[in-house]
Design an enzyme around this catalytic site. Structure first.
Site: not given
Lengths: 884, 884
Positions: B26, B96, B105, B107, B340, B458, B621, B753, B772, B839, B859
């Site tokens: 500001k 301000r 949140g 002032m 702004r 799920h 898979r 994993e 992956s 993945c 990727y």
């Protein structure tokens, strides 16, 4: 050209005992004996590196080795004055494998090599004993065919049996020379029929084939498996020992035998062994004739016996260890065929080590290295009396989950176990699987038998913790709770029938066996353990929560409690009622009321534990398991409600309970609301436990008991979890101690048991006074499989060679170990004073203890009955490190 | 002494727009506007570092800052010709907060500071408007007390209400000056009663207190939480802007308002905003008077309006972004109070970015950075029509598990969903939770509602994969399968009743709402996405297994399939019967017979998938979930058997089935016999799948379809697991392709994993063509809690600040990320050609995608509807990196 073959025998011996890498154990010892002037039939050793050359060349021994061997054969012929393959006085050979380490699964021995259709006639003439020559030849055909040609020995035995029946002969010795000849022809025909070519008659060909068969036996699945299990490199290869035959089957002045310089079962310093006159080596072990105790040799052949005693005594002095030897006496002349360190039982190992120190033969450090840590286990538990057990029916053999013998009457529930025990009965608790609900029954049972679960199932872990014998995963046993009976191997046993378990072997017997209490108070074991502690640099604590177990642990030398599982205390007496009340309360006030009932009970538990461990640290873990472990089983409730409804009963109250149980149901309790997660969502539980711990500590301090409490927050993966619980504990500890006006030093730390705890150990260590590796859970989460659910495939994994060992038994150093090392390094970096230990099951497993010592842990903690084992393993690791 | 306060206003402006770190957003923008000659009431900004000084000094502003502020006050008095605290013509101020980033949140604003009992009289005289002066004073007391003194605004409103009632006044404007005076006295008394001291009358004291209150508002829990959620550092502090008051409440030629340079909801390039005449700032948002559209200002105050348009247009040109501004007109004179960058919806963000490029205002790179990736989500799914939904009953608000609107009739089972769908009905599938058994119902349902489970349950995962709207974890809803009804918020809905879900907000409405289809074919979105791809350096694939989903993924720009879950194919049609047959078979031959039935079905699946993905890689898979997922539920069977027995029915067959289900029962299925463990113990399953994959590939190759199959072995923790499965797949692949006479390039790789896969990635990479990261499972095992079971405590964790985000939604970079980086480094070391992707669900979450791009992944793969989001996130990460 490098040397590949080494002669032994008299003055031309080229090797010695230091050359085990090159000559294998057997070859090195044969050379050593020759050097010591001990009568050994001469021969030569084909070095271990030829084994690799053989495989590298595509299963072919290189030509230059064949030439070198021919030269050695020529020398041997010269030394013995006999010619290999000669028709009239043939040099006969034995061919034996011999790797650096003794290995089951490899080819053992071929005797009488060099015999053929012609030389057998020469041998008969020369020895004047046709039956001896024919017997030697048929033995050779049998052994060679079995080992080299893959025609099983069994088929020859069958054939021999048929011939004997046809001829009406009961014993081999009744067969005539003509009949032996007929048998030899039949043996040869069997080989020709099987292989499409005849039994090799050329002596050199026989030798080459036998030698190459030894090499191939290095690579059998069984040998490979053994090496994997024992961390032996696949590339060290085996040597081949080729040695002149001497004959124990030349008549009544000939003999053959095996022996030990001390009793390998008890360790007693007595000459020990067996022999047979007029026999060849394999007869002693084959069981056709019963061998005689070696002491009787003194009467049969006193001179040879005296020489044997002298030689073996010298060998023991020379090798400074109990010797396992083989000998043959050929017409009163003694020959030594082998000597090596003798395998021995646990009690024998301790006795021999202690006595040899007494004799000045070895020093204490050597003594400590001479006992396998796991061997101590045999000395700590009662054992089945072999004789009485022998007459019992072996029902099945499953996992030896917790060692020791147990004999009792079958019961099927924990409540029944308690009820029967109260009536004075000895009981065996039989369950498909056990849960924390069953603890009270497990505590009173003599032993535990489960039909499911592995070495680290609930039953196994708890039983080991209690020192109670347990056989687990006995899948052949069908447990029928409804009918209160088990069925196995066609036998049905009912509640109250006698059952005997051997938790050290996994054997389950029907009937009431006798047991023998081991001499745990033995002066020798106690003395040995004081030596162990002289070399040990790493602490050993015990996982225990009852005063009984803690006292046992102290007796076994534990230097503190590494893990007291408070939840085990929640099942005792009336407590479970309050625990359930706490869990079922939906509001804090009611939960608090239930906790208030538990507080004095927990305080009493801790007070008693501190008292037993006066002067030693006690690590108390806050509540860990998911809450529904304390509630009735969901599926049992579902069935009860459904049954009741079907019968038209009012199930409203049960349905309410079921609703709450459903709310708490988890798909994967191991990955659910447990550990510090409980204390974070229900801080009042942690508060109650902290209150109980420090009120008990304050009381002890006032009574002059030296109390060292350490509070352990479980399952921390994020430093903020620890910070949250630490603040609760610390606030209460400081308030309680201040109010009591006592000064007690305490610590607050955490278990490292999920990978994230290890990965972020630098952060966690900032809030922790200590780390304790919970390697059971850490193994579960690092691999992504649970102890309870991995049984079915871990077996397959080991069979397929994917795993070499069950990672729940032996710490996975490559994976889990990497996390442990990382956590130690990161943790000590931000908190150099961090105390680090391990409290998973691995803390009592020797290889894992060695890893822990090398990783720099301050202590290991294990179940009380494993404490002596851990002490020994830690001492051995320290000695090994000091000698690096 | 360092400078801590910066003046703005006319020529004496000390800051500019680049000084956001020092002045906050500001303050920097106020300075910038002054520099551009825009009319801004003069003032000064207390810099952000004073906030830290304040906290460091124990909530006290240092003396040297007070002196500096006094100097600035003096300058401001000089510039304005008024004196702060003066009785007759007081300088009034607004105070301000203003951090670098806009933060809810904190002032907001205090207006009219400097008024007291005396100066209010001066202001009345000076302005000739006593009611204005009194109104300003009572507003000041209210605001100051609320924000600085912690006396809630609400209490003043109540008091004002009572006074109005007492006086018989309906509106504020009806109150007389005398009545306002009475009210002001009552307000001051309220403060005195509450605080025990009177309302501060000294202007400087007021200013100091207001400033310090701004600092304190930096540290409220709400502000802290916001910063954690948005990765804003706690140490950057807030600035305080002190500015001369201008008054929009001086009469009908005065006004105040807020606006945007473009429509923030649609992005349309139109002047947009609201204003009120004779009002102060807070009136516009307070809702007491209805603000008027800004276009009407043109009629009221045309000159000020024209100037406002000109100024805001220039601001947009200057900032090159949509501006959100505040203004006040004091007696026809325009003042700008704030400007702004404007917050905007997803569609607006895309439209503004694209149009600004068209206007030459920004370049494509800037345009790409201007859209929050998650904002695209709003443009991809149908949405509830707000108006029609507004009239419906909001039943509950739960987790927005899968975005989009769904309207349909309630059904309670997957089978019913299919049956109703076949009758032409639109259905919402309502379940306590879903399992793979429910897939066929989920596929036909318009939307899914569950009463349990989190964002990665799920239901949530599968629904997002399908692009089906889903609201999950609606715990207030009681699902009664038996009665086929749900109860929530006192309402009971039965099967067939209408239900409307908003999967983007988690709202559940009773009744039939209307939905609006978004313009996904929009030229602007399409154009924008082509720019995105120009900057993107990381690939984006989709997790999909049905041709429908694959086609959707291609439409959204997926460059291949990163994860096709073959098990999803096992539930279709008759297949589940064969799958069950396979599982229940105890011998290989019967298992094989069942697999033979599945082979042609799987082959067809793969053929169709390859055809859709012509030219793009498809990662398939092998079977992953525990087998009992395909069997009837254990507890349901138990109940069925028990009920049947209770009714005297013959349950022999059911009991047999139950016995087998019991055998397969696992305590923790997530940690059980699944993933490659299945393929290792049942190699015939892997064989069948490999056969199906490569027969389909061969067929495609023959038809000229470019097929790039990649076979992925799940849950590998040990390289030997991969080697075992790889050999099976490779042998079959090579045989099938050779027999078909086609040449297809394929790869075999693994999911990383479980932590051990990452820890030993150097070994695993030797056998893998690709990795992956399965970050769902990797998160589970790294933390040791499961997606399905962590719901109850993760909420508490976030509330307590232990977690900043759910690690199943946003990748835990510190823990899981550490393993990912380790695996990449180790993997590429032993296999530099390794292709690496992700993945898990995180592959479509912007922050996680950024991590993946920075970690060097080839990727990311995510559910089809997240593909555009992942593309944008990846492009933004690439741009950010290129600018480092």
């Amino acid at each position: 050209m490098a040397k590949h073959i080494y002669a032994f025998g008299g003055s031309s011996t080229e090797g010695d005992r230091t050359m085990r890498d090159t000559l294998g154990g057997k070859g090195a010892n044969l050379a050593e004996m020759c050097r010591a002037g001990i009568p050994v039939p001469p021969g030569f050793t084909v070095a271990t590196d030829v084994c690799n050359l053989y495989f590298e060349a595509g299963n072919k021994t290189p030509g230059h080795v064949e030439i070198e061997m021919a030269e050695h054969l020529a020398k041997l012929e010269k030394m013995t004055g006999k010619k290999f393959g000669d028709d009239s006085d043939p040099l006969l050979l034995s061919v034996r494998s011999g790797a650096k380490f003794s290995m089951p699964g490899m080819m053992d021995t071929i005797l009488n090599l060099g015999l053929n259709d012609k030389s057998v006639v020469g041998l008969a003439k020369k020895s004047g004993n046709e039956r001896f020559a024919l017997d030697s030849y048929r033995r050779f055909i049998q052994m060679f065919s079995d080992v080299v040609l893959d025609v099983p020995k069994h088929d020859f035995e069958e054939l021999l049996g048929e011939m004997k029946e046809k001829k009406g002969r009961a014993l081999d010795t009744e067969l005539t020379a003509e009949e032996w000849k007929e048998i030899i022809e039949a043996f040869k025909k069997l080989v020709t029929d099987r292989l499409g070519k005849s039994f090799p008659q050329d002596a050199l060909t026989q030798l080459q084939m036998a030698r190459d068969a030894v090499f191939r036996s290095w690579n059998t699945p069984r040998a490979n498996h053994y090496r994997r299990m024992n961390d032996i490199s696949h590339t060290i290869g085996t040597a081949v020992n080729v040695q002149m035959m001497v004959f124990g089957n030349l008549g009544e002045t000939s003999a053959t035998g095996v022996g030990f310089t001390r009793n390998p079962a008890t360790g007693e310093n007595e000459f020990y062994g067996e022999f047979l006159t007029n026999a060849q080596g394999e007869d002693v072990v084959a069981g056709i004739r019963t061998p005689r105790p070696i002491s009787e040799l003194k009467d049969e052949l006193p001179e040879a016996y005296d020489e044997l005693r002298k030689i073996t005594h010298n060998l023991e002095q020379n090798y400074q260890d109990i010797q396992d030897f083989e000998f043959t006496i050929e017409d009163k002349v003694l020959y030594m065929l082998q000597t090596r360190s003798g395998k021995r039982t646990g009690p024998a190992a301790v006795r021999i080590a202690v006595e040899m120190v007494g004799e000045g033969l070895i020093d204490k450090k050597t003594a400590v290295m001479r006992v396998e840590p796991n061997q101590l286990d045999q000395m700590l538990h009662p054992v089945l009396d072999k004789e009485s057990s022998g007459s019992l029916k072996l029902l099945t053999k499953a996992l030896p989950a917790s060692p020791g013998a147990a004999v009792g009457k079958i019961v099927f529930s924990a409540d029944d176990a308690v009820a029967w025990k109260d009536k004075g009965e000895a009981v065996i608790l039989v369950r498909a699987e056990t849960t924390p609900d069953d603890i009270h029954g497990m505590e009173v049972a003599k032993g535990i038998l489960t039909s499911r679960g592995g070495m680290t199932s609930h039953a196994a872990v708890v039983a080991r913790g209690m020192g109670a014998p347990c056989v687990a995963g006995a899948e052949e046993i069908k447990v029928d709770y409804r009918g209160k009976q088990i069925t196995v191997a066609g036998v049905t046993l009912k509640e109250g029938d006698w059952l005997s378990l051997d938790g050290s072997t996994g054997e389950v017997f029907g009937g009431q066996a006798k047991t023998v209490d081991p001499d745990t108070e033995s002066g020798q074991l106690a003395e040995f353990m004081t030596w162990v502690d002289e070399f040990r640099t790493t602490g050993v604590r015990a996982n225990a929560e009852t005063p009984r177990d803690a006292a046992q642990a102290r007796k076994f030398g534990a230097e503190g409690i590494g893990l007291a599982r408070t939840e085990h205390m929640f099942f005792e007496g009336d407590r479970i009622k309050y625990v359930q009340q706490m869990i079922l309360s939906k509001d804090v006030a009611k939960r608090q009321a239930a906790l208030d009932k538990l507080l004095p009970e927990q305080r009493k538990d801790f007070y008693e534990l501190f008292k037993v461990m006066d002067g030693y640290p006690v690590i108390i873990r806050t509540l860990d398991p998911p809450l529904h472990e304390f509630l009735p089983k969901r599926e049992e409730l579902m069935v009860e409600v459904a049954e009741g409804r079907a019968k038209g009963q009012d199930m409203t109250e049960k349905q309410k309970l079921l609703d709450r149980v459903e709310e708490l149901h988890e798909f994967n309790p191991m990955l659910g609301h447990r550990g510090c997660r409980l204390g974070i969502t229900f801080p009042e539980i942690t508060k109650m436990q902290a209150q109980a711990i420090f009120e008990a500590a304050a009381q002890c301090a006032k009574e002059g008991i030296k109390v060292i409490p350490e509070v352990m927050i479980p399952l921390v993966g994020n430093v903020k979890e620890l910070a949250d619980q630490k603040k609760i504990v610390k606030d209460i500890a400081d308030a309680v101690l201040k109010a009591a006006g006592v000064d007690v030093h305490y610590m607050i730390g955490t278990m490292i048991e999920v990978p994230r705890g290890a990965l972020t150990a630098d952060e966690v260590a900032k809030e922790a006074d200590f780390f304790s590796f919970g390697t059971n859970d850490l193994t579960q989460t690092t691999y992504g499989f649970s102890r309870d659910d991995s049984g079915p495939f871990i077996k397959d994994y080991i069979a397929k060679g994917i795993f070499e060992e069950d990672p729940f038994q032996v710490l996975d150093q490559n994976g889990v170990g990497q996390l442990i090392k990382m956590a130690i390094e990161k943790g000590r970096k931000t908190n150099p004073k961090l105390e680090i230990g391990i409290c998973g099951e691995h803390g009592g497993e020797p290889k894992s203890v060695k890893f822990c010592v090398n990783a720099g842990l301050n202590y290991v903690s294990c179940s009380p009955f494993r404490v002596p084992i851990a002490r020994l393993a830690a001492a051995q690791a320290a000695i090994a490190n000091s000698e690096k």
